[in-house]
Design a protein around this motif. Structure first.
Motif, PDB file in Angstrom:
ATOM      1  N   PHE A 151       0.888  -1.340  -0.051  1.00 40.65           N
ATOM      2  CA  PHE A 151       0.041   0.012  -0.092  1.00 40.65           C
ATOM      3  C   PHE A 151       0.744   1.201   0.011  1.00 40.65           C
ATOM      4  O   PHE A 151       0.523   2.441   0.117  1.00 40.65           O
ATOM      5  CB  PHE A 151      -0.958  -0.047   1.320  1.00 40.65           C
TER       6      PHE A 151
ATOM      7  N   LYS B 105      -7.877   4.225   6.073  1.00 40.57           N
ATOM      8  CA  LYS B 105      -7.529   3.115   4.939  1.00 40.57           C
ATOM      9  C   LYS B 105      -8.108   1.787   5.278  1.00 40.57           C
ATOM     10  O   LYS B 105      -8.256   1.235   6.533  1.00 40.57           O
ATOM     11  CB  LYS B 105      -6.076   2.991   5.122  1.00 40.57           C
TER      12      LYS B 105
ATOM     13  N   GLY C  73      -7.455  -2.027   3.294  1.00 38.74           N
ATOM     14  CA  GLY C  73      -6.949  -2.695   2.214  1.00 38.74           C
ATOM     15  C   GLY C  73      -7.344  -4.110   2.309  1.00 38.74           C
ATOM     16  O   GLY C  73      -7.552  -4.512   3.341  1.00 38.74           O
TER      17      GLY C  73
ATOM     18  N   GLU D  57      -7.233  -0.917  -2.316  1.00 37.96           N
ATOM     19  CA  GLU D  57      -6.930   0.051  -1.231  1.00 37.96           C
ATOM     20  C   GLU D  57      -8.137   1.060  -1.504  1.00 37.96           C
ATOM     21  O   GLU D  57      -8.066   1.769  -2.445  1.00 37.96           O
ATOM     22  CB  GLU D  57      -5.807   0.493  -1.656  1.00 37.96           C
TER      23      GLU D  57
END
Length: 176
Positions: free
Chosen positions: A4, A87, A89, A117
């Motif tokens: 990421f 975030k 992911g 993501e």
């Protein structure tokens, strides 16, 4: 290497950005709460059946989309990273009813796994900038080529899904 790590978009990924009219914690909850995710994930007119929901790194979201012909298309997220509220992911794959990874049920040899993501950034005045990056993961050259050729279709599909998220957020912010 962290998959990421922020990088500029490449020709081999899907990148979508949208400004959502909702505070970042509200948007994050739309991903983090089973009932909310169930209400907006996937194409319109394809009701979702959630088999498993465990929103944490190492957890899984396993779901089936009910198709107009009565069949069910199964998919799953294997969560890798969750950093509230900014975030999320995960590895996204098609699956069978038991959660085993399968090939995409449409034309072309698609990658078995795609790295997704979502980042959420404050955009001022109770707005959130949503950024989505999707990359083929561990793809053969043929799988990568199919992914690259399908980016426009994926963009259309993901934008439709994000439109459903926008509708959910509009309801949430008008009923507060």
């Amino acid at each position: 290497m962290n998959p990421f790590t922020p990088t500029p978009p490449t020709a081999e990924e899907l990148l979508i950005t949208r400004t959502l009219k909702a505070p970042r914690p509200v948007v994050f909850r739309a991903f983090a709460e089973r009932e909310q995710l169930e209400a907006w994930w996937g194409p319109k007119g394809f009701p979702l059946e959630v088999r498993h929901f465990d929103f944490r790194p190492g957890g899984r979201f396993h779901y089936g989309m009910h198709m107009p012909d009565g069949s069910i298309m199964w998919g799953k997220f294997d969560y890798l990273e969750i950093d509230e509220p900014q975030k999320i992911g995960f590895i996204n794959s098609f699956s069978d009813e038991a959660g085993g990874t399968t090939r995409a049920p449409f034309e072309g040899i698609w990658p078995l796994e795609m790295l997704n993501e979502f980042t959420l950034a404050e955009a001022g005045d109770n707005q959130t900038l949503l950024t989505l990056r999707v990359k083929a993961l561990n793809a053969s050259p043929e799988e990568q080529a199919t992914f690259n050729e399908g980016v426009a279709d994926m963009r259309e599909g993901f934008n439709g899904t994000i439109d459903s998220l926008v509708e959910l957020l509009e309801k949430a912010t008008t009923t507060r």
